[in-house]
Design an enzyme around this catalytic site. Structure first.
Site, PDB file in Angstrom:
ATOM      1  N   CYS A  18      35.450   2.147  56.955  1.00 45.46           N
ATOM      2  CA  CYS A  18      34.558   2.084  58.116  1.00 45.46           C
ATOM      3  C   CYS A  18      33.395   3.051  57.966  1.00 45.46           C
ATOM      4  O   CYS A  18      32.496   3.097  58.803  1.00 45.46           O
ATOM      5  CB  CYS A  18      35.302   2.411  59.400  1.00 45.46           C
ATOM      6  N   CYS A  25      30.279   7.879  66.640  1.00 40.54           N
ATOM      7  CA  CYS A  25      30.575   9.168  65.997  1.00 40.54           C
ATOM      8  C   CYS A  25      31.150  10.148  67.008  1.00 40.54           C
ATOM      9  O   CYS A  25      32.069  10.913  66.701  1.00 40.54           O
ATOM     10  CB  CYS A  25      29.311   9.763  65.380  1.00 40.54           C
TER      11      CYS A  25
END
Lengths: 127, 405
Positions: free
Chosen positions: A37, A106
């Site tokens: 990912c 994030c």
């Protein structure tokens, strides 16, 4: 991709990079994400006798925003109790770093890393 | 000599116009502005003469007849004109199957996809892990109705050189029109179209120190290859490509190809020396992987993956050098290079790849600066990388159960 000054600062000068002994009963380790990912975060916290986080370290494989998110939370975690740590929200991280929408994941990953580290530490401590 | 950053190491994306080329172009913007199609006055005659001299120069670099050169706006147009033009012209007699390769430029892949929408069928061959085509697999892809094959001479990402002679001979034996995208090949490999069994070949000026916005398509005369025009109008370029010729651009391409013909031998030696110096320096770093065959490869290209380092942070780290990344992190979805994926590279290695392309104006100082920069930045990012730490601890990352998100 234009990064905010805060992201660039954490990327250029990451805080608290390193590794704590994961077998130490006072240390909790959270590892989240996957290489496929594009980001993996390892976050470690160490608590003292009074249950306060006295140290936090990270290592992150990921983009500048992922590195900055994890660097930032190591600063925030120090001095907090485990319950306070678990209250850190991804939205606060995203706001502090001015992350663009495509980089919100994030901050989510950083929040997950905190939760994983806290859970690991709690599982080590006598009930 | 001091190094000026950012250092340009992206010559496969585009090259600067050589100052000698620019100088030759300028009068054709200002004083010699005539339309080369104007037959009735000296303005037109001057422009036409310049266009034909440039056509000679382009033909000379690839040992073709100038009458086989058709001006276009660039390699993308040449690829579209060749593929759609030949497929449509010959589909009625030969059939509607096309063979191409997964690692072709998008201008070829998407032109073939468009033909598929119009009723053609297509085979997209997978290359071998080194980027080259297995000739037996190419032969096996041929069908009775295969009308056209399109294979690039030099790959833009990994710089590998396909065996155009062998592939062309197979096409000849099977009566298949053979198109070659040579945008990345001019000035880098010897091209002799009198010998090469190629019917159509695409060229670009700006990959060979000429201006952007101009290219050419080679269309073989013996045996004569026919194509259907894709741009209709005044019947320029013997009806194959209408539109007023851009004299100054054409003059630039001619001069760029003339210089390439005269200087490519010496230049390629110098570029190879610099590329090998770069490779030797970067191979001192642990866990680096060269993408693509090193023997069948242009001297300008080095494509290398840095394991355990994420691609976007790598690009951030090396902002002092202008390079291309195998990772297209422009959106939320990470999309690794389709070329590296076709070679069977893992997502992680494809993401952490960098294409260094060296050229006419690269210096040894540029290369040494780049090596030092890469060593320091890769070291720093690996210090940050939990994957690198696990690798050093002897953990096999492919066996870890990741908490995917």
């Amino acid at each position: 991709m234009a990064y905010s000054d805060k992201v660039l600062d954490h990327y250029e000068n990451p805080r608290n990079v390193g590794t704590l002994d994961k077998n130490d009963p006072q240390v909790g380790t959270g590892m989240v994400g996957a290489p496929a990912c594009g980001d993996v975060m390892k976050l470690q916290i160490k608590v003292n006798e009074s249950g306060i986080i006295e140290d936090a370290k990270f290592k992150t494989y990921g983009c500048g925003s992922a590195i900055a998110s994890s660097s930032l939370v190591t600063e925030w975690l120090k001095g907090k109790t485990l319950d306070q740590a678990a209250e850190i929200k991804n939205s606060a991280i995203a706001e502090e770093l001015a992350l663009p929408p495509v980089k919100i994941h994030c901050s989510v990953l950083a929040e997950d890393a905190i939760k994983a580290a806290v859970a690991d530490l709690k599982s080590k401590q006598p009930a | 000599m001091t190094v000026h950053t950012p250092i340009y190491l992206d010559y496969s994306a585009t090259t600067p116009v050589d100052p000698r080329v620019a100088e030759k172009m300028i009068p054709y913007i200002t004083e010699h502005f005539g339309n080369p199609a104007s037959r009735s006055h000296p303005f037109g005659w001057t422009a036409e003469q310049a266009v034909e001299e440039a056509r000679d120069e382009v033909a000379k670099l690839v040992n073709a007849d100038p009458r086989e050169i058709v001006w276009t706006s660039g390699a993308t147009e040449s690829n579209n004109l060749a593929i759609k033009g030949a497929a449509n012209f010959y589909s009625g007699t030969k059939g509607k199957h096309i063979i191409t390769v997964q690692t072709e430029h998008k201008a070829v892949i998407d032109a073939v996809r468009e033909l598929e929408r119009q009723g053609f069928t297509a085979t997209y061959l997978a290359p071998e892990p080194n980027g080259l085509i297995d000739l037996e697999k190419f032969k096996a892809a041929i069908q009775p109705d295969t009308v056209l094959a399109s294979v690039m001479f030099v790959n833009n990402e990994i710089g590998v050189i396909q065996d155009i002679t062998a592939i062309g001979n197979i096409c000849r034996e099977n009566n298949i029109i053979f198109h070659v995208d040579a945008a990345q090949a001019t000035g880098k490999v010897d091209i002799d179209l009198e010998k090469l069994p190629v019917d159509l070949m695409s060229f670009s000026a700006h990959k060979t120190y000429g201006p952007k916005g101009i290219g050419a398509l080679y269309v073989r005369r013996k045996p004569r290859i026919r194509i259907e025009a894709q741009m209709h109008g005044g019947g320029h370029e013997r009806g194959m490509r209408s539109g007023t010729l851009a004299t100054h651009q054409i003059v630039g391409m001619g001069e760029a190809f003339r210089i390439a013909r005269l200087e490519m031998k010496a230049e390629n030696l110098q570029v190879r020396r610099l590329r090998d110096r770069l490779l030797a320096g970067l191979e001192e770093i642990d866990e680096v992987y060269v993408n693509g065959d090193m023997d069948h490869r242009v001297p300008h290209n080095l494509n290398i993956s840095f394991n355990f380092v994420e691609g976007e942070s790598l690009i951030m780290a090396v902002k002092d050098i202008a390079v291309s990344s195998g990772s297209a992190c422009t959106s939320a979805s990470l999309e690794p290079s389709y070329v590296l994926r076709a070679l069977g590279r893992s997502d992680e290695l494809a993401h952490s790849s960098i294409r260094f392309s060296i050229g006419r104006f690269t210096t040894e100082e540029d290369v040494d600066y780049t090596i030092a920069l890469m060593k320091s930045k890769i070291g720093k990012l690996r210090e940050l990388s939990p994957l690198w730490e696990m690798h050093l601890d002897g953990i096999d990352l492919s066996k870890v159960e990741w908490a995917a998100h």
